[in-house]
Scaffold this motif. Structure first.
Motif, mmCIF file in Angstrom:
data_model
loop_
_atom_site.group_PDB
_atom_site.id
_atom_site.type_symbol
_atom_site.label_atom_id
_atom_site.label_comp_id
_atom_site.label_asym_id
_atom_site.label_seq_id
_atom_site.Cartn_x
_atom_site.Cartn_y
_atom_site.Cartn_z
ATOM 1 N N ASN A 239 0.860 -1.183 0.000
ATOM 2 C CA ASN A 239 0.000 0.000 0.000
ATOM 3 C C ASN A 239 0.897 1.234 0.000
ATOM 4 O O ASN A 239 1.412 1.636 1.051
ATOM 5 N N GLU A 240 1.077 1.811 -1.168
ATOM 6 C CA GLU A 240 1.996 2.944 -1.292
ATOM 7 C C GLU A 240 1.525 4.144 -0.479
ATOM 8 O O GLU A 240 2.339 4.846 0.147
ATOM 9 N N ALA B 61 -0.278 4.140 2.292
ATOM 10 C CA ALA B 61 -0.027 3.877 3.708
ATOM 11 C C ALA B 61 1.456 3.995 4.025
ATOM 12 O O ALA B 61 1.838 4.464 5.110
#
Length: 374
Positions: free
Chosen positions: A240-241, A243
């Motif tokens: 999840n970039e 996050a």
């Protein structure tokens, strides 16, 4: 490529081991039907492939030789994938990395192989890293799609090598697009030399010490991905970039580093192919290993152990298929490509086809209630 989240309750061991085994079995069944359709006995043909791949010392040596290059390219694809990137440029990165290795071997003529090897490894890794870093930078800072740029860089690598081997690096006085031969002292020891030192006589075989380097790289990737901060950052960005950015991780830097490491691993193919076997820089020495490495990483679920095992499988397909085409005149070498394609199909696009049925089969049965027991 990595194991899917077990929302269906399928145990991890089944995801990592049983499901790939079922997919492989399904691929062999379909391949058997193809062999049967051309009028050949699939059982004897597949048995001959196995025998040709691992049934003799010579066959096993070739299988391990092919597997060595596939370990490098499979690890390269896996590293990028853990960071959420699909590196389809392993072919070009291996090509340019081999150029670095070859230039070192040409420049250090007269040096012993054990002195040349670390320099050749560094040069191959550096050249490959640069060829991977540039698409990584374009993805991270310019928004270019990594698949498009890495495909383009495959063509650029090919054009670069055609130019160099058709002019600046071509051996003087010849027409073949290849460099002069490396000095014999720089050759990486092969199985024949190692066996001779131990008092055994063997035929000339391509397997060489680069297999140990490939296994060391596999161990290094395992440690990097699951036991270092950099590895955690790569996996976080890949998962999840947004996050990852919220947690203070620089996604851009992580992408560039991941692609550089990916390119460096692919660049080590030249150690096996050039310093270990061909002993000169040639056109297309990587022979599609960069593309096959994608299938290797898919089947290996992005884990170094799985990649080593799937590299052995594809190495066996290469060697067994070559033996099969020699033995059966009716079977074209292209059939081996078909079998590889079927394996890739079931290991990649259809990897979860049997997952629901397997999850239902392995799902623990709920204990009977009091009313049911009565």
């Amino acid at each position: 490529m990595s194991a899917s989240t077990n929302t269906d309750g399928l145990p991890r061991w089944a995801t990592l081991a049983l499901l790939p085994a079922i997919n492989l079995f399904a691929a062999l069944v379909v391949s058997s039907l193809v062999i049967l359709a051309i009028g050949q006995d699939p059982v004897s043909a597949l048995a001959f492939m196995v025998k040709g791949a691992v049934g003799s010392g010579t066959g096993l040596s070739y299988t391990l030789y092919y597997a060595t290059s596939l370990i490098f390219t499979g690890l390269a694809v896996a590293i990028a994938n853990h960071a959420g990137l699909f590196n389809i440029g392993g072919e070009g990165q291996a090509y340019v990395g081999g150029l670095g290795t070859g230039l070192v071997c040409l420049a250090l003529s007269g040096w012993p192989w054990y002195a040349v090897l670390p320099v050749a490894v560094l040069a191959g890794a550096l050249f490959g890293a640069v060829w991977g870093l540039i698409p990584g930078y374009l993805q991270a800072y310019r928004g270019s799609h990594i698949v498009i740029t890495t495909i383009m860089f495959n063509f650029l690598a090919s054009a670069l090598m055609v130019y160099l081997l058709g002019g600046p690096l071509i051996e003087h006085g010849q027409m073949a697009p290849e460099s002069r031969e490396f000095a014999e002292s720089t050759f990486l020891p092969a199985v024949k030399e190692i066996a001779a030192a131990l008092g055994y006589r063997t035929p000339t075989l391509p397997l060489n010490l680069s297999l140990l380097l490939a296994l060391l790289c596999a161990a290094g990737v395992w440690f990097l991905i699951w036991h270092t901060r950099w590895g955690f950052q790569m996996r976080t960005v890949g998962a999840n970039e947004a996050a990852a950015r919220y947690a203070g991780i620089s996604a851009r830097t992580t992408i560039v580093i991941a692609m550089a490491i990916s390119g460096a691993l692919a660049g080590l193919v030249g150690i096996n192919e050039l310093q270990g076997v061909q002993h000169r820089i040639t056109l297309n020495f990587q022979a599609g290993m960069g593309f096959t490495g994608i299938a290797v990483a898919l089947m290996g679920r992005g884990h170094p152990v799985g990649i080593v095992l799937s590299s052995l499988l594809f190495g066996a397909l290469y060697q067994g298929g070559a033996e099969l085409s020699f033995e059966y005149n009716e079977i074209s070498p292209r059939l081996v490509v078909v079998i590889q394609g079927v394996v890739i199909l079931f290991s990649g696009a259809l990897e979860h086809m049997f997952r629901p049925a397997l999850a239902r089969l392995l799902k623990p049965k709920a204990p009977a209630t009091a009313g049911q027991r009565a």
